[in-house]
Design a protein around this motif. Structure first.
Motif, PDB file in Angstrom:
ATOM      1  N   LEU A   1      -2.035   8.447   2.371  1.00 51.53           N
ATOM      2  CA  LEU A   1      -0.866   8.298   3.225  1.00 51.53           C
ATOM      3  C   LEU A   1      -1.189   8.614   4.683  1.00 51.53           C
ATOM      4  O   LEU A   1      -0.715   7.927   5.596  1.00 51.53           O
ATOM      5  CB  LEU A   1       0.272   9.186   2.714  1.00 51.53           C
ATOM      6  CG  LEU A   1       1.657   8.869   3.250  1.00 51.53           C
ATOM      7  CD1 LEU A   1       2.025   7.403   3.036  1.00 51.53           C
ATOM      8  CD2 LEU A   1       2.685   9.769   2.589  1.00 51.53           C
TER       9      LEU A   1
ATOM     10  N   ARG B   1       0.830  -1.208   0.000  1.00 49.51           N
ATOM     11  CA  ARG B   1       0.000   0.000   0.000  1.00 49.51           C
ATOM     12  C   ARG B   1       0.862   1.254   0.000  1.00 49.51           C
ATOM     13  O   ARG B   1       0.530   2.240  -0.678  1.00 49.51           O
ATOM     14  CB  ARG B   1      -0.950  -0.026   1.190  1.00 49.51           C
ATOM     15  CG  ARG B   1      -2.030  -1.117   1.020  1.00 49.51           C
ATOM     16  CD  ARG B   1      -2.867  -1.329   2.250  1.00 49.51           C
ATOM     17  NE  ARG B   1      -3.668  -0.144   2.547  1.00 49.51           N
ATOM     18  CZ  ARG B   1      -4.372  -0.004   3.654  1.00 49.51           C
ATOM     19  NH1 ARG B   1      -4.371  -0.966   4.567  1.00 49.51           N
ATOM     20  NH2 ARG B   1      -5.080   1.081   3.856  1.00 49.51           N
ATOM     21  N   LEU B   2       1.969   1.251   0.722  1.00 51.51           N
ATOM     22  CA  LEU B   2       2.892   2.393   0.689  1.00 51.51           C
ATOM     23  C   LEU B   2       3.499   2.541  -0.703  1.00 51.51           C
ATOM     24  O   LEU B   2       3.621   3.660  -1.222  1.00 51.51           O
ATOM     25  CB  LEU B   2       3.991   2.232   1.744  1.00 51.51           C
ATOM     26  CG  LEU B   2       3.552   2.375   3.193  1.00 51.51           C
ATOM     27  CD1 LEU B   2       4.676   1.959   4.143  1.00 51.51           C
ATOM     28  CD2 LEU B   2       3.097   3.794   3.490  1.00 51.51           C
TER      29      LEU B   2
ATOM     30  N   THR C   1       7.144   7.201   6.921  1.00 47.77           N
ATOM     31  CA  THR C   1       5.809   7.496   6.395  1.00 47.77           C
ATOM     32  C   THR C   1       5.384   8.902   6.805  1.00 47.77           C
ATOM     33  O   THR C   1       4.853   9.666   5.991  1.00 47.77           O
ATOM     34  CB  THR C   1       4.794   6.443   6.879  1.00 47.77           C
ATOM     35  OG1 THR C   1       5.238   5.148   6.462  1.00 47.77           O
ATOM     36  CG2 THR C   1       3.408   6.706   6.328  1.00 47.77           C
TER      37      THR C   1
ATOM     38  N   ALA D   1      10.350   2.711   3.767  1.00 40.56           N
ATOM     39  CA  ALA D   1       9.376   2.138   4.699  1.00 40.56           C
ATOM     40  C   ALA D   1       8.890   0.780   4.197  1.00 40.56           C
ATOM     41  O   ALA D   1       8.799  -0.183   4.973  1.00 40.56           O
ATOM     42  CB  ALA D   1       8.196   3.092   4.892  1.00 40.56           C
ATOM     43  N   ALA D   2       8.578   0.690   2.905  1.00 34.44           N
ATOM     44  CA  ALA D   2       8.095  -0.570   2.336  1.00 34.44           C
ATOM     45  C   ALA D   2       9.162  -1.653   2.428  1.00 34.44           C
ATOM     46  O   ALA D   2       8.869  -2.802   2.794  1.00 34.44           O
ATOM     47  CB  ALA D   2       7.662  -0.352   0.887  1.00 34.44           C
TER      48      ALA D   2
ATOM     49  N   LEU E   1      -2.804   5.609   6.037  1.00 34.70           N
ATOM     50  CA  LEU E   1      -1.831   4.543   6.292  1.00 34.70           C
ATOM     51  C   LEU E   1      -1.005   4.828   7.540  1.00 34.70           C
ATOM     52  O   LEU E   1      -0.721   3.916   8.321  1.00 34.70           O
ATOM     53  CB  LEU E   1      -0.914   4.352   5.080  1.00 34.70           C
ATOM     54  CG  LEU E   1      -1.544   3.651   3.899  1.00 34.70           C
ATOM     55  CD1 LEU E   1      -0.623   3.724   2.679  1.00 34.70           C
ATOM     56  CD2 LEU E   1      -1.849   2.197   4.236  1.00 34.70           C
ATOM     57  N   LEU E   2      -0.636   6.087   7.734  1.00 32.73           N
ATOM     58  CA  LEU E   2       0.113   6.438   8.944  1.00 32.73           C
ATOM     59  C   LEU E   2      -0.746   6.169  10.179  1.00 32.73           C
ATOM     60  O   LEU E   2      -0.261   5.605  11.173  1.00 32.73           O
ATOM     61  CB  LEU E   2       0.557   7.902   8.893  1.00 32.73           C
ATOM     62  CG  LEU E   2       1.378   8.403  10.070  1.00 32.73           C
ATOM     63  CD1 LEU E   2       2.644   7.573  10.267  1.00 32.73           C
ATOM     64  CD2 LEU E   2       1.725   9.876   9.872  1.00 32.73           C
TER      65      LEU E   2
ATOM     66  N   LEU F   1       9.009   6.418   1.078  1.00 32.89           N
ATOM     67  CA  LEU F   1       8.029   5.329   1.023  1.00 32.89           C
ATOM     68  C   LEU F   1       8.688   4.011   0.615  1.00 32.89           C
ATOM     69  O   LEU F   1       8.320   2.951   1.131  1.00 32.89           O
ATOM     70  CB  LEU F   1       6.881   5.688   0.086  1.00 32.89           C
ATOM     71  CG  LEU F   1       6.003   6.844   0.561  1.00 32.89           C
ATOM     72  CD1 LEU F   1       4.926   7.153  -0.467  1.00 32.89           C
ATOM     73  CD2 LEU F   1       5.399   6.567   1.920  1.00 32.89           C
TER      74      LEU F   1
ATOM     75  N   ALA G   1       8.216   1.939  10.647  1.00 34.96           N
ATOM     76  CA  ALA G   1       7.701   2.426   9.359  1.00 34.96           C
ATOM     77  C   ALA G   1       6.959   3.747   9.505  1.00 34.96           C
ATOM     78  O   ALA G   1       6.819   4.499   8.538  1.00 34.96           O
ATOM     79  CB  ALA G   1       6.787   1.379   8.731  1.00 34.96           C
TER      80      ALA G   1
END
Length: 184
Positions: free
Chosen positions: A54, A23-24, A97, A151-152, A57-58, A148, A93
């Motif tokens: 985003l 998703r990131l 992010t 993080a991924a 997601l965070l 990103l 992550a």
């Protein structure tokens, strides 16, 4: 983990980390590339959409970390190495992010500045200012993608890292649905 194979909750946590990594990556993929960055309402709309994605997601990273942290505090006997690793991966992550979200905020600022410059009379100074602001916007997008991707990658690495506290037979291959969740 048991001698007969991975704990189903470990596979769930592994799938969660891969899903979040995907998703990131999707947010980064939807951002305009350097040659697509121009003063265009479509770019503003893309930034609007991806900032919302985003931010969600965070929030999800923070919420899942909090849930795992509560579970570990309330049920310490159920805490696994994978659970601890998952909680740490989620928390880790959150930093890149959040930084990517901040960089998108800077991108909105640059885009607004470009819109303001479009209404000013042309001059050599105007052209230099426009070029500098455009470069700033391009740099923001590059930074967001880099953050990103980091993080991924960290989420995938944590998902794929297994520590065996004792000798165990090799794990069976993951089910097809778990394997496809890792592909892009």
């Amino acid at each position: 983990m048991s001698l007969s194979g991975p704990d189903p909750s470990d596979l769930d946590q592994q799938a969660l980390l891969h899903s979040l990594a995907d998703r990131l990556g999707s947010v980064a993929d939807r951002l305009p590339l350097p040659d697509q960055i121009r003063l265009d309402p479509g770019v503003s709309e893309i930034l609007d959409d991806e900032i919302r994605h985003l931010a969600g997601l965070l929030g999800y990273l923070a919420g899942e970390h909090a849930r795992l942290h509560r579970a570990a505090a309330n049920y310490p006997s159920r805490l696994t190495v994978t659970g601890r690793r998952t909680a740490l991966a989620l928390a880790s992550a959150a930093e890149p992010t959040g930084a990517a979200l901040a960089a998108l905020g800077h991108a909105v600022h640059h885009l607004g500045h470009l819109a303001d410059l479009a209404h000013q009379p042309p001059s050599p100074a105007h052209a230099r200012s426009t070029a500098a602001v455009h470069q700033g916007l391009t740099n923001c997008m590059r930074e967001v993608r880099m953050l990103l991707a980091r993080a991924a990658k960290d989420l995938r690495t944590a998902a794929d890292t297994r520590t065996a506290p004792h000798a165990a037979p090799p794990y069976p291959a993951p089910a097809a649905s778990a394997a496809t969740s890792r592909t892009r």
